[in-house]
Design a protein around this motif. Structure first.
Motif, PDB file in Angstrom:
ATOM      1  N   PHE A   1     -15.077   1.467   1.702  1.00 33.67           N
ATOM      2  CA  PHE A   1     -15.382   1.467   3.138  1.00 33.67           C
ATOM      3  C   PHE A   1     -14.680   0.288   3.809  1.00 33.67           C
ATOM      4  N   ARG A   2     -14.083   0.555   4.972  1.00 33.41           N
ATOM      5  CA  ARG A   2     -13.471  -0.512   5.779  1.00 33.41           C
ATOM      6  C   ARG A   2     -13.869  -0.297   7.239  1.00 33.41           C
ATOM      7  N   PHE A   3     -15.073  -0.706   7.581  1.00 33.25           N
ATOM      8  CA  PHE A   3     -15.588  -0.616   8.952  1.00 33.25           C
ATOM      9  C   PHE A   3     -15.283   0.747   9.583  1.00 33.25           C
ATOM     10  N   PRO A   4     -15.791   1.832   8.981  1.00 36.91           N
ATOM     11  CA  PRO A   4     -15.422   3.185   9.448  1.00 36.91           C
ATOM     12  C   PRO A   4     -15.842   3.494  10.873  1.00 36.91           C
TER      13      PRO A   4
ATOM     14  N   SER B   1      -9.933   7.336  15.643  1.00 36.62           N
ATOM     15  CA  SER B   1      -9.713   8.779  15.540  1.00 36.62           C
ATOM     16  C   SER B   1     -10.402   9.264  14.280  1.00 36.62           C
ATOM     17  N   ILE B   2     -10.590  10.569  14.177  1.00 36.13           N
ATOM     18  CA  ILE B   2     -11.249  11.120  13.005  1.00 36.13           C
ATOM     19  C   ILE B   2     -10.354  10.962  11.776  1.00 36.13           C
ATOM     20  N   ALA B   3      -9.029  11.000  11.958  1.00 34.16           N
ATOM     21  CA  ALA B   3      -8.127  10.767  10.830  1.00 34.16           C
ATOM     22  C   ALA B   3      -8.262   9.334  10.326  1.00 34.16           C
ATOM     23  N   GLU B   4      -8.341   8.391  11.254  1.00 35.31           N
ATOM     24  CA  GLU B   4      -8.530   6.995  10.861  1.00 35.31           C
ATOM     25  C   GLU B   4      -9.898   6.801  10.207  1.00 35.31           C
ATOM     26  N   PHE B   5     -10.899   7.530  10.688  1.00 37.51           N
ATOM     27  CA  PHE B   5     -12.229   7.445  10.083  1.00 37.51           C
ATOM     28  C   PHE B   5     -12.159   7.780   8.598  1.00 37.51           C
ATOM     29  N   TRP B   6     -11.437   8.852   8.247  1.00 35.16           N
ATOM     30  CA  TRP B   6     -11.357   9.251   6.844  1.00 35.16           C
ATOM     31  C   TRP B   6     -10.447   8.336   6.030  1.00 35.16           C
TER      32      TRP B   6
ATOM     33  N   ARG C   1     -11.056   5.172   6.381  1.00 37.82           N
ATOM     34  CA  ARG C   1     -11.963   4.028   6.290  1.00 37.82           C
ATOM     35  C   ARG C   1     -13.286   4.386   5.601  1.00 37.82           C
ATOM     36  N   TRP C   2     -13.617   5.683   5.551  1.00 40.18           N
ATOM     37  CA  TRP C   2     -14.908   6.129   5.019  1.00 40.18           C
ATOM     38  C   TRP C   2     -14.719   6.799   3.651  1.00 40.18           C
ATOM     39  N   HIS C   3     -15.516   6.393   2.656  1.00 42.42           N
ATOM     40  CA  HIS C   3     -15.423   6.962   1.308  1.00 42.42           C
ATOM     41  C   HIS C   3     -13.949   7.113   0.913  1.00 42.42           C
ATOM     42  N   ILE C   4     -13.266   5.995   0.965  1.00 44.17           N
ATOM     43  CA  ILE C   4     -11.800   5.977   0.838  1.00 44.17           C
ATOM     44  C   ILE C   4     -11.336   6.589  -0.475  1.00 44.17           C
ATOM     45  N   SER C   5     -12.030   6.295  -1.565  1.00 43.17           N
ATOM     46  CA  SER C   5     -11.589   6.802  -2.869  1.00 43.17           C
ATOM     47  C   SER C   5     -11.700   8.323  -2.937  1.00 43.17           C
ATOM     48  N   LEU C   6     -12.718   8.900  -2.300  1.00 40.02           N
ATOM     49  CA  LEU C   6     -12.827  10.361  -2.266  1.00 40.02           C
ATOM     50  C   LEU C   6     -11.727  10.950  -1.392  1.00 40.02           C
ATOM     51  N   GLY C   7     -11.504  10.357  -0.212  1.00 41.23           N
ATOM     52  CA  GLY C   7     -10.451  10.858   0.669  1.00 41.23           C
ATOM     53  C   GLY C   7      -9.093  10.818   0.000  1.00 41.23           C
ATOM     54  N   SER C   8      -8.833   9.741  -0.748  1.00 36.38           N
ATOM     55  CA  SER C   8      -7.563   9.619  -1.461  1.00 36.38           C
ATOM     56  C   SER C   8      -7.443  10.692  -2.542  1.00 36.38           C
ATOM     57  N   TRP C   9      -8.538  10.952  -3.255  1.00 39.82           N
ATOM     58  CA  TRP C   9      -8.525  11.980  -4.304  1.00 39.82           C
ATOM     59  C   TRP C   9      -8.261  13.356  -3.691  1.00 39.82           C
ATOM     60  N   LEU C  10      -8.950  13.676  -2.622  1.00 42.00           N
ATOM     61  CA  LEU C  10      -8.770  14.980  -1.983  1.00 42.00           C
ATOM     62  C   LEU C  10      -7.349  15.150  -1.446  1.00 42.00           C
ATOM     63  N   THR C  11      -6.787  14.066  -0.929  1.00 41.92           N
ATOM     64  CA  THR C  11      -5.414  14.130  -0.422  1.00 41.92           C
ATOM     65  C   THR C  11      -4.432  14.437  -1.544  1.00 41.92           C
TER      66      THR C  11
ATOM     67  N   VAL D   1     -21.183  22.698   3.496  1.00 38.77           N
ATOM     68  CA  VAL D   1     -19.922  23.388   3.764  1.00 38.77           C
ATOM     69  C   VAL D   1     -19.626  23.358   5.262  1.00 38.77           C
ATOM     70  N   VAL D   2     -20.664  23.639   6.079  1.00 43.83           N
ATOM     71  CA  VAL D   2     -20.493  23.607   7.538  1.00 43.83           C
ATOM     72  C   VAL D   2     -20.119  22.194   7.989  1.00 43.83           C
ATOM     73  N   TRP D   3     -20.763  21.183   7.403  1.00 42.50           N
ATOM     74  CA  TRP D   3     -20.425  19.791   7.731  1.00 42.50           C
ATOM     75  C   TRP D   3     -18.955  19.502   7.430  1.00 42.50           C
ATOM     76  N   GLY D   4     -18.491  19.941   6.261  1.00 39.01           N
ATOM     77  CA  GLY D   4     -17.090  19.732   5.910  1.00 39.01           C
ATOM     78  C   GLY D   4     -16.157  20.454   6.858  1.00 39.01           C
ATOM     79  N   MET D   5     -16.489  21.697   7.217  1.00 37.06           N
ATOM     80  CA  MET D   5     -15.657  22.462   8.144  1.00 37.06           C
ATOM     81  C   MET D   5     -15.663  21.834   9.539  1.00 37.06           C
ATOM     82  N   PHE D   6     -16.795  21.261   9.940  1.00 34.88           N
ATOM     83  CA  PHE D   6     -16.889  20.559  11.220  1.00 34.88           C
ATOM     84  C   PHE D   6     -15.854  19.436  11.263  1.00 34.88           C
ATOM     85  N   HIS D   7     -15.774  18.675  10.173  1.00 32.09           N
ATOM     86  CA  HIS D   7     -14.782  17.595  10.113  1.00 32.09           C
ATOM     87  C   HIS D   7     -13.368  18.157  10.046  1.00 32.09           C
ATOM     88  N   GLY D   8     -13.209  19.304   9.384  1.00 34.23           N
ATOM     89  CA  GLY D   8     -11.905  19.939   9.350  1.00 34.23           C
ATOM     90  C   GLY D   8     -11.432  20.327  10.741  1.00 34.23           C
ATOM     91  N   VAL D   9     -12.343  20.867  11.547  1.00 38.70           N
ATOM     92  CA  VAL D   9     -12.007  21.237  12.929  1.00 38.70           C
ATOM     93  C   VAL D   9     -11.618  19.990  13.728  1.00 38.70           C
TER      94      VAL D   9
END
Length: 397
Positions: free
Chosen positions: A261-264, A269-274, A276-286, A325-333
């Motif tokens: 976490f880095r002050f999410p 922007s939502i891209a910048e949020f990801w 800063r938030w749960h960075i190791s998961l975001g990096s893995w998914l990328t 799943v809906v939460w994830g899709m919300f962030h996807g949108v």
């Protein structure tokens, strides 16, 4: 909670001292033994499931040296995913099928009540997939089997991450130790405990109304907003507090693991949020979902589809229920809207004058925080209740 258990900290002390008095060649075995002891104490016989998966992975790596990597590694990865799927999503699948066959008086598919999710299996699975993929690509340093065992069973990160990378983790076992690691480690542990026990615990008192349908029904709109914002900070202080404890404990061994976490909530922007938030998961998914799907190197419609698919996987990983799943899709949108703005709209807008930039930055932070906060309704509640809460928050009901 594990971290309020005195025996856990006694265990950490014994493990750290043992690790540092042992020669470097023995240290991977010390980490492995500590991880096995930790996991068996808190999760019991599920330890043997994890051990079996790791041993099979080691045998697969050896077999791949003789046979074709083209099929053996993908088969191993699919096998690991199926194990996670069985334990984490079987009941979700059966519940969904029963809902579809609700016209029958008896459940069409019996619920598998005996299936209990093994402690930390989601993080274990993601790290094992990382290892197999990077091994197939030839990106890992040479190591003996105990290298993988120490990586997978490194107990500070077994319960809830951060998700490590083998090529970063393993060389540190042989690195020279500095006393700074101890000082930094103790400080991070202290900060983490303060976040979890004091900040998260105190703010959680304000978040109570949004935890249940009854609480929502008995609260006015203002109270619900305060409660949801409070929950947004509770989940941050709780999770980042855990990450601080894990990072600090790893430092006691002289091992630096990823920041999570880095002050999410200061993201613009939502891209910048990801980022800063749960960075190791975001990096893995990328690396292992978004890029293999084509990332941003494909036509625009495919990019948006890739973003949606990646965030849907993120939601499903967070919990075995459709609201996740809906939460994830919300962030996807939200990510798709942000990308469209950056690529299609922003280039056509005149640059903001320097004297207006601080104000626009604050507005961007508030908009991002609003989007993240309103998405939490589907993280806390089932879809119908979450939708009802959202309408209440927006003054539409």
């Amino acid at each position: 909670m594990i971290y309020t258990d005195w025996i856990y900290w006694l265990f950490v002390l014994v493990a750290v001292v043992t690790y540092h008095i042992m020669p470097h060649r023995i240290r991977p075995w010390v980490l492995f033994a500590a991880g096995v002891t930790f996991y068996y104490y808190y999760a019991g016989s599920y330890l043997f499931l994890l051990l079996a998966e790791v041993i099979i992975a080691i045998l697969i790596v050896k077999a791949a040296a003789k046979w074709s990597k083209r099929w053996i590694y993908p088969a191993a990865i699919i096998g690991v995913i199926l194990v996670l799927g069985y334990f984490k999503y079987t009941n979700m699948l059966l519940d969904t099928l029963n809902d579809l066959f609700a016209f029958m008086q008896q459940p069409f598919f019996p619920k598998a009540e005996q299936i209990v999710l093994p402690l930390g299996i989601s993080y274990f699975t993601f790290e094992l997939i990382h290892y197999l993929v990077e091994r197939k690509r030839g990106n890992l340093p040479d190591h003996r089997p105990e290298g993988l065992l120490s990586f997978i069973f490194f107990f500070p990160t077994m319960v809830a991450g951060p998700i490590k990378q083998f090529q970063v983790f393993y060389p540190q076992i042989k690195a020279k130790f500095h006393i700074d690691h101890i000082l930094i480690g103790i400080t991070r542990i202290g900060f983490g405990m303060f976040k979890k026990l004091v900040l998260a615990g105190t703010i959680d008192l304000l978040a109570q109304p949004v935890y249940s349908k009854a609480g929502i029904a008995g609260a006015d709109t203002g109270t619900l907003w305060i409660s949801l914002i409070a929950y947004t900070f509770v989940i941050y202080f709780d999770f980042s507090g855990y990450s601080d404890i894990a990072i600090g404990t790893a430092r006691l061994f002289g091992i630096v693991i990823p920041e999570n976490f880095r002050f999410p909530y200061l993201a613009r922007s939502i891209a910048e949020f990801w980022n800063r938030w749960h960075i190791s998961l975001g990096s893995w998914l990328t690396r292992y979902v978004y890029f293999p799907l084509g990332g941003s190197r494909v036509p625009a419609p495919r990019v948006y589809l890739n973003l949606m698919a990646t965030m849907t996987v993120s939601g499903l990983w967070h919990g075995a229920a459709w609201n996740f799943v809906v939460w994830g899709m919300f962030h996807g949108v939200m990510l798709c809207i942000h990308r469209f703005h950056v690529k299609q709209i922003k280039p056509k807008i005149k640059p903001v004058p320097k004297w207006l930039k601080p104000g626009t930055t604050v507005i961007a932070i508030l908009i991002t925080f609003f989007g993240v906060t309103i998405s939490r309704v589907f993280f806390i509640l089932p879809i119908v209740d979450g939708w009802d809460l959202m309408l209440r928050l927006l003054g539409l009901r």
